[in-house]
Each structure stands twice: as structure tokens, then as C-alpha cells.
Design an enzyme around this catalytic site. Structure first.
Site, mmCIF file in Angstrom:
data_model
loop_
_atom_site.group_PDB
_atom_site.id
_atom_site.type_symbol
_atom_site.label_atom_id
_atom_site.label_comp_id
_atom_site.label_asym_id
_atom_site.label_seq_id
_atom_site.Cartn_x
_atom_site.Cartn_y
_atom_site.Cartn_z
ATOM 1 N N LYS A 83 -18.965 15.515 -31.888
ATOM 2 C CA LYS A 83 -19.214 15.304 -33.489
ATOM 3 C C LYS A 83 -20.519 15.871 -33.725
ATOM 4 C CE LYS A 83 -16.014 11.085 -34.150
ATOM 5 N NZ LYS A 83 -15.988 9.996 -35.189
ATOM 6 N N ASP B 27 -16.572 10.158 -42.410
ATOM 7 C CA ASP B 27 -16.328 8.443 -41.421
ATOM 8 C C ASP B 27 -17.218 7.833 -41.802
ATOM 9 O OD1 ASP B 27 -15.205 9.560 -39.412
ATOM 10 O OD2 ASP B 27 -16.666 10.191 -37.897
#
Length: 220
Positions: A24, A60
Site C-alpha cells: 500500500k 480502507d
């Protein structure tokens, strides 16, 4: 190389991609520009292919809040981990006004992310002290015993808590099983996956997908 392969995807008809651990932070570096959340968090789980280049987003953070529901200000929360997923969780919870503690097996990493995003680092958290506990670490990945890797005493879970495990698998994790047995509310990684995925799909196609259809697919 990876950068070149990702940049080939728009030509193959892709609108974007989702990115998982441990990539990420690398995804954010690869992008040409970033949305506000991804830039602030320092990690991206969603890449969007646009005419001007690759845009990084982070779903997220809003996906977690979607799954948990409204977080009351001053809620005591514990975040386990210090990678890209933990950064998103910390940013989201601090933004909701929660009082957030962060644990990581390498204390200096916990110190680093609270220095960037807020909250306080802890070395020996007591589970009973928190209303919300989120495992955003890799503990339990691949079906391993998450509790064996985390500094949590399952005897301290209690009713009134919500315990979230962002790691997902076909069976409930040992973390969630222990929390549920103690009467705590639980949210598993597949629900978090669905919620962040729905946010990502909305960015790519401009429409709100059916959560129920996505849940059926994820759990099928």
C-alpha cells in the site's frame, strides 16, 4: 518492473486496481498524484487510471468507518499494527475524534505513525480498557493464530466492545472467536474487504454497488 506493468493496465481496459498488504505504501509512491486521504495517510489501497495519469486513493479508512458505524468522540480505541492498513485505521479514527492507542511489535514503528497521524503509542495494552479494538497487523494471516502474535489477553474481552480483524479468511479468526465468546461485538476482515471494495468500485464506475451482492461473492 512493477511500475511498468501497472502502467500497461489502462491499455488493457482496466479502470483501476485494488492493492493489498504489503504494497500500500509502494502504491502511493507509484501514483502520479493522490487524493486527500491517501496523501494524508501515506498509503493507498486503490489506484485509479485516468487520462492524466494514475491517482492514488485510500478506501480502507472510509470502509472501516462504514463497517463500524458512527464512532463517538472520545471512544477509546486500540489499533494493532503500523503498516499501510494501520495508518488508514489510525487516520480514520483520529478524524472521528477517538482517543487512539497504537501497538506494534516494533515500538519505534508505532511511535513513527502516531508522530505522523496522532494518537499515542503503547507497549503493553490492556484489552479491557478499550471500546474498539482493530487488528490492522498481519497477525493471523494465512490462518495463523492471531492471538499468539498479539499482546492481548482474551480474558479481558468484554461485552460492550467492538473487535475488528482486518485479516480475512474462510473461518473466523482466533481473535474474533475469543472476543465473541466474551460477548463483544465482532467485525471480520471480509466485511472490511467488502466495504472498502464498494468504495473503490464507486470511484471506478461512478455507481454505488450492492453490498449484499458483494458479500455473497466474498463469502462464496
Amino acid at each position: 518492473d512493477l511500475d511498468a506493468r501497472v502502467r500497461e493496465l489502462p491499455g488493457l481496459g482496466f479502470a483501476g486496481v485494488n492493492v493489498t498488504v504489503p504494497h500500500k505504501e509502494a502504491a502511493l509512491r507509484l501514483a502520479d498524484y493522490a487524493g486527500e486521504g491517501a496523501a494524508a495517510i501515506g498509503a493507498a489501497n486503490t489506484l485509479v487510471f485516468e487520462e492524466g495519469g494514475i491517482r492514488a486513493e485510500n478506501t480502507d479508512a472510509p470502509g472501516l468507518i462504514d463497517a463500524v458505524g458512527h464512532v463517538e468522540p472520545r471512544t477509546r480505541a486500540l489499533v494493532l499494527g503500523a503498516g499501510g492498513a494501520a495508518r488508514a485505521v489510525l487516520w480514520a479514527l483520529v478524524g472521528e475524534g477517538a482517543e487512539v492507542s497504537v501497538w506494534n511489535r516494533t515500538p519505534s514503528r508505532a511511535e513513527a505513525i502516531v508522530g505522523d497521524l496522532g494518537g499515542a503509542a503503547v507497549t503493553v495494552p490492556s484489552a479491557v480498557d478499550f471500546e474498539l479494538i482493530v487488528n490492522a497487523s498481519a497477525a493471523g494471516l494465512g490462518g495463523a493464530d492471531a492471538l499468539a502474535e498479539l499482546p492481548l489477553d482474551p480474558g479481558q474481552f468484554r461485552a460492550g466492545q467492538t473487535v475488528v480483524d482486518m485479516v480475512y479468511g474462510t473461518e473466523p479468526s482466533t481473535l474474533l472467536a475469543a472476543a465473541e465468546q466474551a460477548g463483544a461485538g465482532t467485525i471480520d476482515g471480509l466485511e472490511i474487504l467488502v466495504r472498502q471494495g464498494a468504495r473503490s468500485l464507486g470511484i471506478w464506475v461512478g455507481r454505488e454497488p450492492s453490498l449484499e451482492v458483494m458479500r455473497i461473492a466474498a463469502r462464496g
